[in-house]
Design an enzyme around this catalytic site. Structure first.
Site, PDB file in Angstrom:
ATOM      1  N   TYR A 101       8.751  -4.370  -3.808  1.00  0.00           N
ATOM      2  CA  TYR A 101       8.741  -4.718  -2.381  1.00  0.00           C
ATOM      3  C   TYR A 101       8.625  -3.429  -1.589  1.00  0.00           C
ATOM      4  O   TYR A 101       9.340  -2.462  -1.839  1.00  0.00           O
ATOM      5  CB  TYR A 101      10.051  -5.430  -1.990  1.00  0.00           C
ATOM      6  CG  TYR A 101      10.144  -5.678  -0.500  1.00  0.00           C
ATOM      7  CD1 TYR A 101       9.830  -6.921   0.035  1.00  0.00           C
ATOM      8  CD2 TYR A 101      10.496  -4.647   0.380  1.00  0.00           C
ATOM      9  CE1 TYR A 101       9.881  -7.139   1.410  1.00  0.00           C
ATOM     10  CE2 TYR A 101      10.538  -4.865   1.752  1.00  0.00           C
ATOM     11  CZ  TYR A 101      10.228  -6.104   2.256  1.00  0.00           C
ATOM     12  OH  TYR A 101      10.254  -6.318   3.609  1.00  0.00           O
ATOM     13  N   GLU A 187       4.659  -5.752   5.714  1.00  0.00           N
ATOM     14  CA  GLU A 187       5.389  -5.984   4.476  1.00  0.00           C
ATOM     15  C   GLU A 187       4.412  -6.278   3.344  1.00  0.00           C
ATOM     16  O   GLU A 187       3.521  -7.107   3.500  1.00  0.00           O
ATOM     17  CB  GLU A 187       6.305  -7.187   4.698  1.00  0.00           C
ATOM     18  CG  GLU A 187       7.234  -7.487   3.570  1.00  0.00           C
ATOM     19  CD  GLU A 187       8.059  -8.744   3.853  1.00  0.00           C
ATOM     20  OE1 GLU A 187       9.169  -8.630   4.388  1.00  0.00           O
ATOM     21  OE2 GLU A 187       7.577  -9.844   3.534  1.00  0.00           O
TER      22      GLU A 187
END
Ligand code: GDP
Ligand code: MN
Length: 371
Positions: A101, A187
């Site tokens: 991530y 993101e």
């Protein structure tokens, strides 16, 4: 403004971040063409502005063009989490050795951007932060300083050492995207590790609605909004989709925000909220309840109205009309202008209003949990 994955992916690619090969399909035939051109298994991804598409049937694997066309026919026109699917991203199916991530957002309490990284991507970062807080690292970007290498190195200290240079490079490019697009969130989840390289397998970008004017924003306006949000707006209300199971209807942004906080404090999670605004008549209240019911995810509705220019009797009439014949539990707190008349209408229709917001929140949460 939240961009769709394919829009975010183009922005990341332009910034020099590697993405899987593929393209956008608006028809089954197009999906087939892209898959045939790639000549290997593909992943079909529903272009809807929500996460968790995989579990909701919005991500499917196809072995060849024929299967891609067949699955695309099923997916296009269907809905994922209540949102209509009118396009699919068709990309090569990769076999990541790991999913990381990497994201950049604004830390409001510190008033500066913050990078987040986790070697355990592919699931929501909030989930990882709750269950394995030691697997999430953070690095602030102080104003005027930019993302200095030492901060990024600390951010990536959780990453496998051989991968750090690649992640560092992606982080720096992500920073450029964040600035250029005046984003409050960029993101990459998952940032997939494939043959020692990092690819953005997903792209989520939220641009500040008050961004300055600039050529980079042209053509981005088509980002779809939630159809219920559009419906509420047309009726003079605001609706916001959240992730829980309690539908919230209130009047005025301040009261609605306070209601959300109380529900969270009582251990519940709002499914959405609908602000009916000031001075709503019965008709608008009814429409508001209908929108919450259409959303379909609320197991309980919590109505919190403080009457000023909004009249309690109008609210009560709207609620009674909208809820006639429905069996969803409803918790109502109604005070202020014409409160007695409102309560009388509700009681006659079989509803028992609560006295305080706290009591209402506690009851709504208990009902949502099946109490
Ligand atoms: P989201 O759940 O809506 O955020 O959608 P994502 O794009 O993040 O995809 C969810 C999950 O699907 C990823 O974490 C991957 O595990 C899987 N996935 C997506 N694209 C691919 C792909 O190209 N190959 C493989 N093997 N898995 C993929
Ligand atoms: Mn994702």
């Amino acid at each position: 403004m939240r961009l769709l994955e394919w829009q975010g992916r183009e922005i990341l690619a332009q910034a020099g971040i590697a993405v899987p090969e593929g393209g956008l399909a608006r028809s089954p035939e197009e999906a087939r063409r892209i898959a045939v051109k790639l000549g290997r298994p593909v992943v079909l991804k529903a272009q809807v502005p929500v996460g968790g598409r995989g579990k909701a049937g919005g991500i499917r694997l196809a072995q060849d063009g024929e299967e891609a066309e067949r699955l695309a026919r099923e997916m296009l026109g269907s809905s994922v989490k209540g949102l209509p699917v009118d396009s699919l991203l068709v990309v090569e199916a990769l076999h990541p050795t790991a999913e990381h991530y990497l994201g950049l957002t604004i830390d409001r309490s510190r008033r500066m951007p913050i990078f987040l990284y986790s070697p355990q991507g592919g699931v929501e970062i909030e989930e990882v932060a709750r269950q394995d807080p030691h697997l999430v690292s953070r690095a602030h970007v102080p104003p005027g300083e930019g993302p200095s290498s030492f901060r990024l190195r600390r951010l990536l200290s959780l990453a496998p050492p051989p991968l750090r240079p690649a992640l560092m490079d992606v982080a720096k490019k992500l920073w450029q995207v964040f600035l250029t697009y005046e984003a409050h969130l960029v993101e990459i989840n998952p940032a997939a590790e494939v043959d020692g390289k990092i690819l953005a397998l997903d792209a989520k970008i939220i641009i500040d609605d008050d961004h300055t004017a600039g050529p980079q924003f042209s053509g981005l306006s088509e980002a779809v909004t939630d159809p219920l949000e559009a419906e509420a707006k047309a009726a003079g209300m605001s609706y916001v989709r959240l992730d829980g199971e309690i539908g919230i209807l209130g009047n005025g942004a301040g009261l609605v925000m306070a209601t959300l906080d109380l529900v969270a404090q009582a251990g519940g999670r709002p499914a959405n909220f609908l602000d009916i605004g000031g001075g709503a008549r019965a008709e608008r209240v009814k429409k508001g309840v209908e929108i919450i019911l259409k959303d379909g995810r609320a197991r309980v509705i919590f109505v919190n109205v403080f009457g000023g220019i909004t009249r309690g009797d109008e609210v009560a009439r709207g609620l009674v009309e909208a809820l006639a014949g429905r069996d969803i539990p409803v918790v109502i707190r109604l005070v202020g202008t014409n409160e007695e008349e409102g309560r009388r209408i509700l009681t006659e229709a079989g509803f028992v209003p609560v006295r305080t917001m706290e009591e209402g929140a506690a009851r709504a949460v208990a009902l949502a949990k099946g109490g």
